[in-house]
Write an enzyme that holds these catalytic residues in place. Structure first.
Site, mmCIF file in Angstrom:
data_model
loop_
_atom_site.group_PDB
_atom_site.id
_atom_site.type_symbol
_atom_site.label_atom_id
_atom_site.label_comp_id
_atom_site.label_asym_id
_atom_site.label_seq_id
_atom_site.Cartn_x
_atom_site.Cartn_y
_atom_site.Cartn_z
ATOM 1 N N ASP A 1 0.835 -1.202 0.000
ATOM 2 C CA ASP A 1 0.000 0.000 0.000
ATOM 3 C C ASP A 1 0.871 1.253 0.000
ATOM 4 O O ASP A 1 2.030 1.215 0.425
ATOM 5 C CB ASP A 1 -0.887 0.035 1.248
HETATM 6 N N1 URA Z 1 -1.216 -5.961 3.915
HETATM 7 C C1 URA Z 1 -1.721 -4.714 3.890
HETATM 8 O O1 URA Z 1 -2.765 -4.457 4.467
HETATM 9 N N2 URA Z 1 -1.053 -3.765 3.216
HETATM 10 C C2 URA Z 1 0.134 -3.978 2.593
HETATM 11 O O2 URA Z 1 0.715 -3.057 2.014
HETATM 12 C C3 URA Z 1 0.649 -5.288 2.630
HETATM 13 C C4 URA Z 1 -0.033 -6.264 3.290
#
Ligand code: URA
Length: 237
Positions: free
Chosen positions: A107
């Site tokens: 993310d």
């Molecule tokens: N899980 C998440 O919620 N976000 C990420 O970036 C990676 C794994």
């Protein structure tokens, strides 16, 4: 391999541009200017320089990036800069398909270890759910973590897009509000959704390990580097 083909394969532009760079005397091998684009050169272990910039030959690209917060893992980001802007031009311009691409996504606000490659087989192997490559995350939580939350994450929680429960293959409270968990799948926002499902909330997320490969402590956010043979072996193990 022809020198112009070597440059082309390493992302220095079209064959025509690469031939031009060579003819203009901008390419050196071991300190010697090479001006014949068609010269046959052994690429194995080759280091050359283009306009003074030293470059190692890599038949396939395997790299790691310490992803900083505030970057999107997309080639065409919508709101934040793309992680691809953190890589040098030749890496981004290596001819495809597939071209260099991130293996899975983090993310925008997640930091940590991200792998990139242009080896289709490797990308597939590392991202396929069937191979269960473990990934370790550290999540800072809004509320103190209790033993019940850890138990539930290990036992499995149901997320809204799939009736099949997802579980952490390892999970521990590494601090009052710091959770360390290992996942073998890569569902959308998986850590955040799993933690929300047990009644807590992720306020900061970092990926510290993929398979046997740990994010090196000396790599600052935004830095990238080629994976060496030993690191690749850790991932393939
Ligand atoms: N899980 C998440 O919620 N976000 C990420 O970036 C990676 C794994």
């Amino acid at each position: 391999m022809q020198l112009q083909q070597i440059l082309f394969s390493q992302g220095f532009g079209t064959r025509r541009i690469c031939a031009g760079l060579i003819q203009q005397g901008l390419v050196e091998i071991a300190g010697n200017v090479r001006t014949d684009p068609l010269e046959e050169v052994d690429p194995e272990g080759l280091r050359f320089s283009v306009q003074g910039r030293e470059w190692p030959f890599h038949a396939k690209a395997y790299l790691m990036l310490h992803k900083p917060a505030g970057y999107e893992c997309s080639q065409k980001p919508s709101a934040w800069p793309s992680i691809y802007t953190l890589l040098p031009g030749p890496v981004r311009q290596r001819p495809g398909p597939p071209g260099v691409q991130a293996i899975g996504r983090l993310d925008q606000d997640t930091t940590g270890l991200l792998l990139l490659s242009d080896d289709g087989t490797f990308i597939h192997r590392m991202s396929s759910p069937r191979h269960h490559v473990p990934k370790v995350y550290e999540a800072v939580t809004k509320h103190p973590i209790d033993a019940r939350q850890v138990e539930r994450l290990l036992a499995g929680v149901v997320l809204d897009d799939d009736p099949k429960p997802v579980r952490a293959s390892a999970c521990e409270a590494a601090g009052e509000q710091l959770l360390r968990l290992t996942l073998t799948e890569g569902k959308y926002h998986q850590v955040k959704r799993m933690v929300a499902a047990v009644g807590n909330r992720v306020e900061g997320l970092h990926r510290s390990r993929i398979g046997g490969l740990e994010l090196p402590a000396d790599m600052a956010p935004g830095q990238w580097r080629w994976l060496d043979t030993a690191e690749l072996a850790l991932l393939r193990a």
